[in-house]
Design an enzyme around this catalytic site. Structure first.
Site, short mmCIF file in Angstrom:
data_model
loop_
_atom_site.label_atom_id
_atom_site.label_comp_id
_atom_site.label_asym_id
_atom_site.label_seq_id
_atom_site.Cartn_x
_atom_site.Cartn_y
_atom_site.Cartn_z
N LYS A 92 19.73 -1.72 7.16
CA LYS A 92 19.34 -2.33 5.89
C LYS A 92 20.50 -3.19 5.40
CE LYS A 92 15.83 -1.80 2.90
NZ LYS A 92 14.43 -1.54 3.15
N VAL A 145 -0.31 -4.41 -2.14
CA VAL A 145 -0.78 -3.30 -1.31
C VAL A 145 -1.93 -2.56 -2.01
CG1 VAL A 145 -0.16 -1.16 -0.13
CG2 VAL A 145 1.52 -3.01 -0.28
N TYR A 174 -4.16 -3.45 -4.21
CA TYR A 174 -5.46 -4.14 -4.23
C TYR A 174 -6.12 -4.11 -2.85
CZ TYR A 174 -8.93 -7.78 -4.27
OH TYR A 174 -10.11 -8.44 -4.12
P1 NAD Z 1 3.53 -5.52 -5.86
O1 NAD Z 1 4.64 -5.92 -6.76
O2 NAD Z 1 2.64 -6.57 -5.29
O3 NAD Z 1 2.58 -4.47 -6.62
C1 NAD Z 1 3.04 -3.49 -7.47
C2 NAD Z 1 2.09 -3.45 -8.65
O4 NAD Z 1 2.44 -2.35 -9.48
C3 NAD Z 1 2.15 -4.70 -9.52
O5 NAD Z 1 0.84 -5.21 -9.70
C4 NAD Z 1 2.75 -4.19 -10.84
O6 NAD Z 1 2.25 -4.89 -11.96
C5 NAD Z 1 2.30 -2.75 -10.83
N1 NAD Z 1 3.06 -1.84 -11.67
C6 NAD Z 1 4.40 -1.83 -11.93
N2 NAD Z 1 4.70 -0.79 -12.74
C7 NAD Z 1 3.53 -0.13 -12.98
C8 NAD Z 1 3.20 1.02 -13.72
N3 NAD Z 1 4.09 1.72 -14.40
N4 NAD Z 1 1.90 1.42 -13.74
C9 NAD Z 1 0.96 0.73 -13.05
N5 NAD Z 1 1.23 -0.38 -12.34
C10 NAD Z 1 2.49 -0.80 -12.31
O7 NAD Z 1 4.21 -4.64 -4.72
P2 NAD Z 1 3.56 -4.19 -3.34
O8 NAD Z 1 4.07 -5.06 -2.26
O9 NAD Z 1 2.09 -4.00 -3.53
O10 NAD Z 1 4.26 -2.77 -3.13
C11 NAD Z 1 3.83 -1.64 -3.85
C12 NAD Z 1 4.70 -0.45 -3.50
O11 NAD Z 1 4.61 -0.18 -2.10
C13 NAD Z 1 6.20 -0.66 -3.77
O12 NAD Z 1 6.77 0.57 -4.15
C14 NAD Z 1 6.75 -1.06 -2.41
O13 NAD Z 1 8.13 -0.74 -2.28
C15 NAD Z 1 5.90 -0.20 -1.50
N6 NAD Z 1 5.79 -0.73 -0.13
C16 NAD Z 1 5.28 -1.97 0.06
C17 NAD Z 1 5.15 -2.45 1.36
C18 NAD Z 1 4.56 -3.81 1.62
O14 NAD Z 1 4.20 -4.10 2.78
N7 NAD Z 1 4.40 -4.65 0.61
C19 NAD Z 1 5.54 -1.66 2.44
C20 NAD Z 1 6.06 -0.39 2.22
C21 NAD Z 1 6.17 0.07 0.90
#
Ligand code: NAD
Length: 375
Positions: free
Chosen positions: A102, A211, A213
């Site tokens: 990382k 993720v 959605y």
């Molecule tokens: P994203 O930012 O697109 O979505 C996160 C959503 O959570 C946003 O819509 C935000 O408005 C909402 N949010 C924030 N605080 C909130 C709360 N208190 N209550 C309700 N909603 C809230 O991020 P993402 O890429 O969808 O990732 C989501 C999670 O999954 C993160 O923790 C990320 O680290 C983890 N993750 C993502 C991936 C990936 O491929 N994108 C891979 C592994 C892990």
């Protein structure tokens, strides 16, 4: 990743302003026998970064680059050490044949980014000669990685137009969906089947961004009822309009009477209080570091709540990226991602038999796989 036509950047000169140093991290918080940790400084562009390579016994280290407002070198270094160890465990359990690494860049992603900064970072990554392959993480976008790519071949997760695997979120979401299928099947005493119907299942999804959605779409297609929350109303509206979800306020999501609670927002959403209050029999979602502290896993186990360890269920994105080193094929990556359900089924059975938290079983599997290759 590692395309042959990439122009490798000229190494940064070692001057007082530009330094690349190995750090001895023994005794520091988060140190776990890391193979290599380097500090990267290029004062000309305001770059201060650390790259931590935890374990490459399963393959070259692959892990994102995070940009964050760290208060000190120590805080940034500790984060790099912990995150890189987490990546080793994630890769080991997901069987990607990659190691754990990382990078962290110190700075405010809304203020301190520049092309020059990411190019300088790319030159440092290039100096590691492929021992570490970088990608996006919190605070770092695909565009930033495109800048990194001008200086090194050792970058993954670039746009599909550049022959890369593109946005990992849909594959992460599919892996989480498979994990939910596995947990529901385990609860019902049935074999895991990623194509089972979920007509009588309600899933409470916290956070319907990239993720969340995409996960909702899979669940909706399988017939599940959805209850969603998000701090952004437009995201809530999209899920309600397109996927017949109902919504609750962000602070009410863990009180919803659902079969599955899927945390897909930020980390740390489950603490002892919310774990005690939770009305769902399963916790299975995408967020990293879902448990505010490791001991919350025990609270969930005591309440007979099945917890899908976060780094196991959310590995789809990194599995997808790991396929870039072969001839990238989305179908193969999706097929591999489906195996997350099998791995979780094994973890649920072990945890149940030994009456220990699922997170403990996952860590043990990772440690055994790493030890087997280094023995
Ligand atoms: P994203 O930012 O697109 O979505 C996160 C959503 O959570 C946003 O819509 C935000 O408005 C909402 N949010 C924030 N605080 C909130 C709360 N208190 N209550 C309700 N909603 C809230 O991020 P993402 O890429 O969808 O990732 C989501 C999670 O999954 C993160 O923790 C990320 O680290 C983890 N993750 C993502 C991936 C990936 O491929 N994108 C891979 C592994 C892990």
């Amino acid at each position: 990743m590692q395309a042959e036509d990439a122009p490798a950047g000229a190494p940064s000169p070692v001057t007082a302003e530009c330094q690349f140093e190995t750090i001895d991290c023994r005794g520091l918080p988060g140190f776990d026998g890391h193979e290599l940790v380097v500090s990267c400084t290029d004062a000309r562009v305001g770059l201060r970064a650390f790259i931590a390579i935890h374990n490459t016994s399963l393959g070259p280290a692959l892990g994102g680059c995070r940009m964050w407002r760290y208060a000190s070198d120590e805080e940034a270094l500790t984060d790099a050490l912990r995150l890189s160890q987490g990546m080793s465990y994630k890769h080991a359990v997901a069987d990607t044949q990659q190691g754990g690494g990382k990078a962290v860049i110190m700075g405010d992603p809304r203020r301190d980014k520049s092309d020059a900064l990411f190019q300088a970072f790319g030159r440092f990554v290039d100096r590691l000669g492929g021992q570490y392959v970088t990608a996006e993480d919190v605070g770092v976008s695909v565009d930033d990685m495109v800048s990194v790519r001008t200086q090194t071949n050792h970058v993954a997760g670039l746009p599909t137009s550049m022959g890369s695997s593109g946005d990992p979120s849909p594959v992460t979401a599919y892996g989480v969906y498979c994990g939910i299928q596995a947990a529901v099947a385990f609860k019902r005493g049935r074999p895991y089947n990623p194509r089972a119907r979920l007509d009588d299942i309600t899933v409470a999804v916290q956070g319907v961004g990239n993720v969340g959605y995409s996960l909702c779409r899979h669940l909706h297609d399988a017939g599940a009822n959805l209850v969603v929350s998000d701090v952004h109303q437009s995201n809530v509206t999209r899920a309600c309009t397109e996927l017949s979800a109902t919504s609750v306020a962000p602070e009410a999501i863990d009180d919803v009477h659902a079969d599955v609670f899927a945390p897909c927002a930020l980390g740390g959403s489950l603490n002892h209080q919310s774990a005690e209050r939770l009305k769902s029999a399963i916790v299975a979602g995408a967020a990293n570091n879902q448990l505010a502290e490791p001991a919350v896993a025990k609270t969930l186990t005591d309440r007979k709540i099945i917890y899908a360890p976060d780094y196991v269920i959310n590995a789809g994105g990194i599995i997808n990226i790991s396929y870039e080193k072969r001839d990238y094929d989305l179908n193969q990556a999706m097929h591999h991602t489906e195996r997350i359900g099998e791995t979780l089924t094994e973890i649920f059975h072990c945890a149940n038999t030994e009456d220990i938290p699922t997170a403990e079983v996952a860590d043990r599997i990772a440690q055994q796989r790493l030890a087997a290759t280094t023995a």
